[in-house]
Design a protein around this motif. Structure first.
Motif, mmCIF file in Angstrom:
data_model
loop_
_atom_site.group_PDB
_atom_site.id
_atom_site.type_symbol
_atom_site.label_atom_id
_atom_site.label_comp_id
_atom_site.label_asym_id
_atom_site.label_seq_id
_atom_site.Cartn_x
_atom_site.Cartn_y
_atom_site.Cartn_z
ATOM 1 N N ASP A 195 2.927 13.316 -2.608
ATOM 2 C CA ASP A 195 1.801 12.418 -2.874
ATOM 3 C C ASP A 195 0.475 13.151 -2.771
ATOM 4 N N VAL A 196 0.340 13.969 -1.750
ATOM 5 C CA VAL A 196 -0.915 14.698 -1.539
ATOM 6 C C VAL A 196 -1.115 15.748 -2.630
ATOM 7 N N LEU A 197 -0.029 16.457 -3.000
ATOM 8 C CA LEU A 197 -0.152 17.510 -4.008
ATOM 9 C C LEU A 197 -0.483 16.952 -5.390
ATOM 10 N N GLN B 191 0.753 6.197 8.816
ATOM 11 C CA GLN B 191 0.235 5.004 9.486
ATOM 12 C C GLN B 191 -0.906 4.376 8.685
ATOM 13 N N GLN B 192 -1.758 5.204 8.087
ATOM 14 C CA GLN B 192 -2.875 4.679 7.317
ATOM 15 C C GLN B 192 -2.427 4.170 5.939
ATOM 16 N N HIS B 193 -1.319 4.722 5.420
ATOM 17 C CA HIS B 193 -0.806 4.305 4.112
ATOM 18 C C HIS B 193 0.659 3.910 4.258
ATOM 19 N N PRO B 194 0.955 2.738 4.831
ATOM 20 C CA PRO B 194 2.357 2.363 5.105
ATOM 21 C C PRO B 194 3.193 2.175 3.842
ATOM 22 N N SER C 149 -10.447 4.492 5.270
ATOM 23 C CA SER C 149 -10.485 5.597 4.312
ATOM 24 C C SER C 149 -10.424 6.924 5.048
ATOM 25 N N LEU C 150 -9.557 7.805 4.570
ATOM 26 C CA LEU C 150 -9.408 9.129 5.156
ATOM 27 C C LEU C 150 -10.143 10.151 4.305
ATOM 28 N N PRO D 105 -3.987 10.682 -1.373
ATOM 29 C CA PRO D 105 -2.670 10.043 -1.582
ATOM 30 C C PRO D 105 -2.736 8.570 -1.940
ATOM 31 N N SER D 106 -3.890 7.922 -1.807
ATOM 32 C CA SER D 106 -3.990 6.516 -2.193
ATOM 33 C C SER D 106 -4.151 6.348 -3.698
#
Length: 567
Positions: free
Chosen positions: A348-350, A300-303, A323-324, A356-357
């Motif tokens: 993306d996170v790894l 939701q934060q990074h569509p 920002s997370l 991830p942004s």
């Protein structure tokens, strides 16, 4: 009287009564326990109260709720505890079991009483509130000691037992009973494929569990239900099993794949990303994690990260997102619903070290810690053949990561069967059910060679190594002090052995070849265990092979009766 009769005849009253008779209106719990005259309903209301208590105890662990909310939650829990006591008294009046005497006791870490204020308990974060912490620090007043004259008033012939120890009969009987009473067995039941197929109860499952109950509907042995499911809370699973199996099962008798995460406190204060089905955020909070972010919140934060479904693509330029915090660890509870979305965002996170942004960096030297629960490649539901489990999702994630980076995905911990940590945690729960008796033998009943049998046999080997190390240490101590004194057997804090029992009602089928069979063809190419498990055919051979769970219970009862007769 006329006024009440008129109220009962109103259209609304007649409508609600008709709905209640059709089962459309949920029956409310009576305000007074004395108003209930049916034992099954009284048992139902008691289980409902226990479920409410468990949920509130999980909520009150969060110190960020604020002082006023924590105090209100603590008051609500104590009120529910008093109400539970009223229902237990009513159940006893209706001819049911006396839960005040035989029911499981509340553990110390769940609630504490202030010295001198008996009855009111403080739970979780309530024990650290201003004015409460100081109460626990005060030592209770020492009990008054009786004088010798007061003690002698109670000493008579009955106190000495009328010298019945000298008859030559009582002492041998006491010795035999003490041996039998000091040792006990424990049972670990798998759920899917052993007791249930989805939400359908397997034939013989209810009869099998009744054979393990005494006349007061209490288990003869400590029993724990160990399942690799992880999409619900422990108290919800206990309530579901109690309803389906028609046996009272407490939350303390359930081990889910993620339950051992409670012991991994070093991760509880990190920002963790959770992946799976069900209320993953609430599950993580109940386990002790304080900063939790779900895959859904991340998408939701990074569509722009989730682009597989074209219908979900943003039609207009994306606005600046909130920002997370940087993600510091990943928890994989179980297989998700949208595999492509979860695979993409996890990668993306790894590859961005928790941001991830940012742009992917396949050459990162450090990898985020991953805690994976449930390694089942397959599991048995209502379908005629096994279904994909979380192990299949892990296989996909490992393949994608290796394809993009050229490196193997590393796990900080693998939980759920066949993990040793899961069996150690389950044994702790077995011992807590009867701490006055020593746990000697554990029977593990399952339907999956690669998880239930492999894990039970792996744990049996671990127990043998622990006892061998304890025996060696005892000999060294005896030699060091120059005497024949050795460490007592009771000092070993784990069971002596674990027997694996394989049933044919789940993943394993009778026509399949066991690993011990000649030319069985078991090799790495067909090994369904996780990548990090070493293929050892001996660990895939069950101690016993039976038809179903009822035959497994008959087997363990027969073995325990023979052990008792030998004593």
């Amino acid at each position: 009287m006329a006024r009440n009769a008129e109220k009962a005849m109103t259209a609304l009253a007649r409508f609600r009564q008709a709905q209640l008779e059709e089962g459309k209106v949920k029956e409310r719990r009576p305000f007074l326990a004395s108003e209930c005259s049916e034992l099954p309903k009284a048992e139902k209301w008691r289980r409902q109260i226990i479920s409410e208590i468990s949920k509130k105890v999980a909520q009150i662990q969060n110190a960020g709720l604020g002082e006023f909310r924590i105090r209100d939650l603590n008051d609500e829990i104590n009120k529910l505890l008093r109400e539970k006591g009223h229902w237990e008294v009513r159940i006893k009046e209706l001819g049911g079991p006396d839960y005040a005497r035989v029911g499981p006791r509340m553990l110390d870490h769940e609630g504490k009483e202030v010295p001198g204020n008996r009855g009111y308990k403080y739970f979780g974060a309530a024990r650290d509130l201003p004015g409460v912490r100081e109460l626990f620090e005060k030592e209770p007043a020492p009990a008054l000691r009786k004088t010798r004259a007061e003690l002698m008033k109670d000493v008579d012939a009955e106190y000495y037992g009328y010298r019945d120890e000298d008859d030559g009969v009582l002492l041998p009987l006491e010795t035999q009973y003490e041996k039998q009473a000091s040792y006990q067995a424990g049972v670990l039941f798998d759920v899917d494929g052993v007791l249930l197929r989805g939400r359908s109860v397997l034939p013989g499952a209810r009869r099998a569990l009744r054979k393990l109950l005494d006349q007061n509907n209490n288990f003869l042995f400590p029993v724990v239900f160990v399942t690799n499911a992880g999409s619900c809370q422990r108290w919800d699973k206990a309530e579901q099993l109690s309803h389906l199996l028609d046996v009272q099962i407490a939350p303390e008798q359930v081990v889910l794949s993620h339950s051992p995460l409670q012991m991994m406190k070093s991760f509880h204060d990190r920002c963790v990303l959770v992946c799976g089905q069900g209320p993953t955020t609430n599950i993580a909070n109940a386990l002790g994690f304080q900063k939790v972010l779900s895959i859904e919140q991340l998408a939701q934060q990074h569509p722009l990260l989730d682009m597989v479904d074209h219908c979900r693509k943003p039609t207009s330029p994306s606005s600046p997102v909130q920002s997370l915090p940087q993600i510091q660890a990943i928890i994989l509870f179980g297989e998700p619903i949208k595999w492509e979305t979860n695979l993409q965002l996890l990668i993306d996170v790894l590859l961005t070290n928790g941001r991830p942004s940012c742009v992917h960096d396949a050459q990162l030297s450090n990898q985020l810690p991953i805690l994976a629960c449930n390694m089942d490649l397959l599991w048995m539901a209502e379908a005629p053949s096994p279904r994909f489990g979380h192990g299949m999702f892990l296989l996909c994630l490992e393949s994608v990561y290796r394809k993009l980076t050229g490196r193997e995905l590393r796990y900080e911990a693998l939980l759920g069967k066949p993990s040793l940590l899961t069996y150690q945690y389950a044994e702790q729960l077995l011992r807590l059910q009867n701490p006055n008796r020593k746990l000697t033998t554990v029977y593990a009943v399952g339907d999956n060679l690669m998880t239930d049998i492999y894990g039970a046999n792996l744990y049996n080997r671990y127990l043998a190594q622990q006892h061998a190390a304890m025996t060696t240490a005892a000999k060294v101590v005896a030699q060091g002090i120059g005497s024949q004194v050795t460490v007592a057997e009771e000092e070993v804090v784990c069971a002596a052995q674990c027997h694996s029992i394989l049933v044919c009602t789940g993943v394993y089928k009778p026509h399949s070849l066991l690993p011990s069979d000649q030319n069985s063809g078991i090799s790495e190419s067909v090994f369904h265990g996780h990548r990090d498990l070493v293929l050892e055919p001996d660990l895939l051979e069950p101690s016993h092979l039976v038809e179903d769970v009822e035959a497994a219970v008959d087997l363990l009862l027969e073995q325990e009766n023979s052990v008792s007769s030998d004593l």
